[in-house]
Write a protein that holds these residues in place. Structure first.
Motif, PDB file in Angstrom:
ATOM      1  N   GLU A 157       0.749  -1.305   0.159  1.00 45.58           N
ATOM      2  CA  GLU A 157      -0.012   0.127   0.091  1.00 45.58           C
ATOM      3  C   GLU A 157       0.923   1.217  -0.112  1.00 45.58           C
ATOM      4  OE1 GLU A 157      -3.322   0.749  -0.270  1.00 45.58           O
ATOM      5  OE2 GLU A 157      -3.912  -1.185  -0.451  1.00 45.58           O
ATOM      6  N   ILE A 158       1.723   1.172   1.049  1.00 47.17           N
ATOM      7  CA  ILE A 158       2.707   2.276   0.926  1.00 47.17           C
ATOM      8  C   ILE A 158       3.568   2.544  -0.511  1.00 47.17           C
ATOM      9  CG2 ILE A 158       4.915   3.507   1.973  1.00 47.17           C
ATOM     10  CD1 ILE A 158       2.204   3.388   3.531  1.00 47.17           C
ATOM     11  N   GLU A 159       4.000   1.703  -0.992  1.00 50.62           N
ATOM     12  CA  GLU A 159       4.622   1.548  -2.413  1.00 50.62           C
ATOM     13  C   GLU A 159       3.733   1.976  -3.342  1.00 50.62           C
ATOM     14  OE1 GLU A 159       8.148  -1.876  -1.774  1.00 50.62           O
ATOM     15  OE2 GLU A 159       5.998  -2.457  -2.493  1.00 50.62           O
ATOM     16  N   ALA A 160       2.197   1.888  -3.470  1.00 49.01           N
ATOM     17  CA  ALA A 160       1.371   2.048  -4.359  1.00 49.01           C
ATOM     18  C   ALA A 160       0.960   3.413  -4.543  1.00 49.01           C
ATOM     19  CB  ALA A 160      -0.030   1.292  -4.029  1.00 49.01           C
ATOM     20  N   TYR A 161       1.382   4.137  -3.794  1.00 59.64           N
ATOM     21  CA  TYR A 161       1.048   5.667  -3.743  1.00 59.64           C
ATOM     22  C   TYR A 161       2.029   6.199  -5.048  1.00 59.64           C
ATOM     23  CZ  TYR A 161      -1.604   6.378   0.431  1.00 59.64           C
ATOM     24  OH  TYR A 161      -2.476   6.357   1.403  1.00 59.64           O
ATOM     25  N   GLN A 162       1.317   6.717  -5.990  1.00 62.99           N
ATOM     26  CA  GLN A 162       1.810   7.505  -7.279  1.00 62.99           C
ATOM     27  C   GLN A 162       2.595   8.611  -6.695  1.00 62.99           C
ATOM     28  OE1 GLN A 162      -0.709   7.680 -10.599  1.00 62.99           O
ATOM     29  NE2 GLN A 162      -2.021   6.010  -9.811  1.00 62.99           N
ATOM     30  N   GLN A 163       2.132   9.468  -5.784  1.00 66.42           N
ATOM     31  CA  GLN A 163       3.142  10.790  -5.349  1.00 66.42           C
ATOM     32  C   GLN A 163       3.305  10.438  -3.977  1.00 66.42           C
ATOM     33  OE1 GLN A 163       0.977  14.366  -6.611  1.00 66.42           O
ATOM     34  NE2 GLN A 163      -0.033  13.020  -8.095  1.00 66.42           N
ATOM     35  N   GLU A 164       4.646  10.516  -3.590  1.00 66.95           N
ATOM     36  CA  GLU A 164       5.097  10.175  -2.239  1.00 66.95           C
ATOM     37  C   GLU A 164       4.598  11.259  -1.266  1.00 66.95           C
ATOM     38  OE1 GLU A 164       9.218   9.657   0.178  1.00 66.95           O
ATOM     39  OE2 GLU A 164       9.263   9.684  -2.011  1.00 66.95           O
ATOM     40  N   GLU A 165       4.422  12.575  -1.774  1.00 69.63           N
ATOM     41  CA  GLU A 165       3.670  13.574  -0.648  1.00 69.63           C
ATOM     42  C   GLU A 165       2.369  13.163  -0.235  1.00 69.63           C
ATOM     43  OE1 GLU A 165       3.477  15.174  -4.746  1.00 69.63           O
ATOM     44  OE2 GLU A 165       4.898  14.349  -3.935  1.00 69.63           O
ATOM     45  N   ASN A 166       1.700  12.480  -1.230  1.00 72.72           N
ATOM     46  CA  ASN A 166       0.087  12.315  -0.841  1.00 72.72           C
ATOM     47  C   ASN A 166       0.280  11.230   0.411  1.00 72.72           C
ATOM     48  OD1 ASN A 166      -0.600  13.786  -2.373  1.00 72.72           O
ATOM     49  ND2 ASN A 166      -0.994  12.523  -4.182  1.00 72.72           N
ATOM     50  N   LEU A 167       1.341  10.410   0.668  1.00 68.03           N
ATOM     51  CA  LEU A 167       1.330   9.731   1.946  1.00 68.03           C
ATOM     52  C   LEU A 167       0.950  10.650   3.206  1.00 68.03           C
ATOM     53  CD1 LEU A 167       4.615   7.692   1.411  1.00 68.03           C
ATOM     54  CD2 LEU A 167       2.357   6.663   1.765  1.00 68.03           C
ATOM     55  N   TRP A 168       1.096  11.729   3.228  1.00 61.84           N
ATOM     56  CA  TRP A 168       1.139  12.721   4.249  1.00 61.84           C
ATOM     57  C   TRP A 168      -0.116  13.612   4.257  1.00 61.84           C
ATOM     58  CZ3 TRP A 168       3.696  10.861   7.992  1.00 61.84           C
ATOM     59  CH2 TRP A 168       4.997  10.058   7.776  1.00 61.84           C
ATOM     60  N   LYS A 169      -1.177  13.322   3.341  1.00 60.24           N
ATOM     61  CA  LYS A 169      -1.923  14.330   2.991  1.00 60.24           C
ATOM     62  C   LYS A 169      -3.382  13.901   4.138  1.00 60.24           C
ATOM     63  CE  LYS A 169      -4.206  15.874  -1.154  1.00 60.24           C
ATOM     64  NZ  LYS A 169      -4.759  15.667  -2.477  1.00 60.24           N
ATOM     65  N   ILE A 170      -3.818  14.994   4.362  1.00 58.33           N
ATOM     66  CA  ILE A 170      -5.208  14.898   5.072  1.00 58.33           C
ATOM     67  C   ILE A 170      -6.368  15.703   4.197  1.00 58.33           C
ATOM     68  CG2 ILE A 170      -4.158  14.027   7.281  1.00 58.33           C
ATOM     69  CD1 ILE A 170      -4.477  16.889   8.201  1.00 58.33           C
ATOM     70  N   ASP A 171      -7.477  15.627   4.578  1.00 60.51           N
ATOM     71  CA  ASP A 171      -8.467  16.392   4.052  1.00 60.51           C
ATOM     72  C   ASP A 171      -9.825  16.265   4.822  1.00 60.51           C
ATOM     73  OD1 ASP A 171      -9.596  17.725   1.895  1.00 60.51           O
ATOM     74  OD2 ASP A 171     -10.515  15.917   1.197  1.00 60.51           O
TER      75      ASP A 171
ATOM     76  N   SER B 115      -3.034  10.723   8.125  1.00 57.58           N
ATOM     77  CA  SER B 115      -2.299  10.373   6.882  1.00 57.58           C
ATOM     78  C   SER B 115      -2.029   8.904   6.967  1.00 57.58           C
ATOM     79  CB  SER B 115      -1.208  11.279   6.596  1.00 57.58           C
ATOM     80  OG  SER B 115       0.059  10.864   7.640  1.00 57.58           O
ATOM     81  N   ALA B 116      -1.687   8.450   5.730  1.00 57.27           N
ATOM     82  CA  ALA B 116      -1.357   7.054   5.833  1.00 57.27           C
ATOM     83  C   ALA B 116      -0.077   6.827   6.189  1.00 57.27           C
ATOM     84  CB  ALA B 116      -1.303   6.485   4.332  1.00 57.27           C
ATOM     85  N   GLY B 117       0.890   7.753   6.051  1.00 57.75           N
ATOM     86  CA  GLY B 117       2.313   7.798   6.637  1.00 57.75           C
ATOM     87  C   GLY B 117       2.062   7.878   8.236  1.00 57.75           C
ATOM     88  N   ASN B 118       1.339   8.586   8.749  1.00 57.99           N
ATOM     89  CA  ASN B 118       1.307   8.484  10.279  1.00 57.99           C
ATOM     90  C   ASN B 118       0.564   7.021  10.694  1.00 57.99           C
ATOM     91  OD1 ASN B 118       0.766  11.862  10.038  1.00 57.99           O
ATOM     92  ND2 ASN B 118       2.197  10.994  11.304  1.00 57.99           N
ATOM     93  N   LEU B 119      -0.410   6.704   9.977  1.00 60.11           N
ATOM     94  CA  LEU B 119      -0.927   5.237  10.378  1.00 60.11           C
ATOM     95  C   LEU B 119       0.314   4.269  10.098  1.00 60.11           C
ATOM     96  CD1 LEU B 119      -4.362   5.393   8.613  1.00 60.11           C
ATOM     97  CD2 LEU B 119      -3.847   5.226  11.245  1.00 60.11           C
ATOM     98  N   CYS B 120       0.913   4.263   9.267  1.00 61.52           N
ATOM     99  CA  CYS B 120       2.083   3.244   8.906  1.00 61.52           C
ATOM    100  C   CYS B 120       3.025   3.294  10.037  1.00 61.52           C
ATOM    101  CB  CYS B 120       2.819   3.718   7.682  1.00 61.52           C
ATOM    102  SG  CYS B 120       4.298   2.728   7.284  1.00 61.52           S
ATOM    103  N   LEU B 121       3.265   4.455  10.598  1.00 63.32           N
ATOM    104  CA  LEU B 121       4.221   4.715  11.884  1.00 63.32           C
ATOM    105  C   LEU B 121       3.597   4.224  13.064  1.00 63.32           C
ATOM    106  CD1 LEU B 121       5.520   8.431  11.277  1.00 63.32           C
ATOM    107  CD2 LEU B 121       7.103   6.256  10.935  1.00 63.32           C
ATOM    108  N   HIS B 122       2.263   4.386  13.188  1.00 60.42           N
ATOM    109  CA  HIS B 122       1.475   3.831  14.228  1.00 60.42           C
ATOM    110  C   HIS B 122       1.520   2.464  14.390  1.00 60.42           C
ATOM    111  CE1 HIS B 122      -1.690   3.242  17.199  1.00 60.42           C
ATOM    112  NE2 HIS B 122      -2.405   2.732  16.126  1.00 60.42           N
ATOM    113  N   LEU B 123       1.345   1.714  13.145  1.00 59.16           N
ATOM    114  CA  LEU B 123       1.314   0.237  13.116  1.00 59.16           C
ATOM    115  C   LEU B 123       2.587  -0.338  13.495  1.00 59.16           C
ATOM    116  CD1 LEU B 123      -0.881  -0.205  10.072  1.00 59.16           C
ATOM    117  CD2 LEU B 123      -1.566  -0.915  12.199  1.00 59.16           C
TER     118      LEU B 123
END
Length: 148
Positions: free
Chosen positions: A20-34, A40-48
């Motif tokens: 899933e982390i590798e599948a992000y087309q734009q790396e900066e979107n790992l940290w996007k919230i809306d 963000s996916a990055g923070n959920l990854c760090l949490h896991l």
């Protein structure tokens, strides 16, 4: 017997996290919230990674890992390569700790009271897989909604 099953499930789902982390087309979107998507996916990854290193590594494997849970949600813009390395290290740690865990220890009380009452180690290891999968699903939706 159950240890092999647990190893297989953790390996499968942590590799899905990596994919899933590798599948992000734009790396900066790992940290996007809306709007109402506050993690963000990055923070959920760090949490896991932090969660498994704390509850499996430190408490069952005596790895010496020290958790800083607040950083799992406050750190930003960690390079994707670093997230992947953390996931891979977590895969190795979980496999190693579970491989060294005697089967009879699964029915013993988990060494830390996490919820309001004690629980067996096997119960908590199954709970941790459910927790991993819950957030894995959130990451999948995050990627499909916000990686545009």
């Amino acid at each position: 017997m159950i240890i092999k099953s647990l190893q297989s499930l953790y390996n499968r789902d942590l590799n899905k996290l990596k994919a899933e982390i590798e599948a992000y087309q734009q790396e900066e979107n790992l940290w996007k919230i809306d709007q109402s998507i506050l993690n963000s996916a990055g923070n959920l990854c760090l949490h896991l990674v932090g969660n498994l290193n704390h509850f499996i590594g430190a408490h069952l494997g005596n790895t010496g890992y020290e958790r800083h849970r607040e950083l799992e949600f406050s750190l930003k813009n960690i390079p994707r390569t670093e997230l992947i390395a953390k996931i891979e290290a977590t895969i190795s740690m979980v496999d190693s700790v579970l491989a060294q865990l005697p089967e009879e220890d699964l029915k013993k009380e988990y060494p830390l009271v996490v919820f309001e009452d004690t629980m067996t180690t096997d119960y908590f290891l199954i709970h941790l897989i459910a927790h991993l999968d819950y957030h894995l699903g959130q990451i999948n939706y995050h990627r499909r909604l916000l990686d545009i």
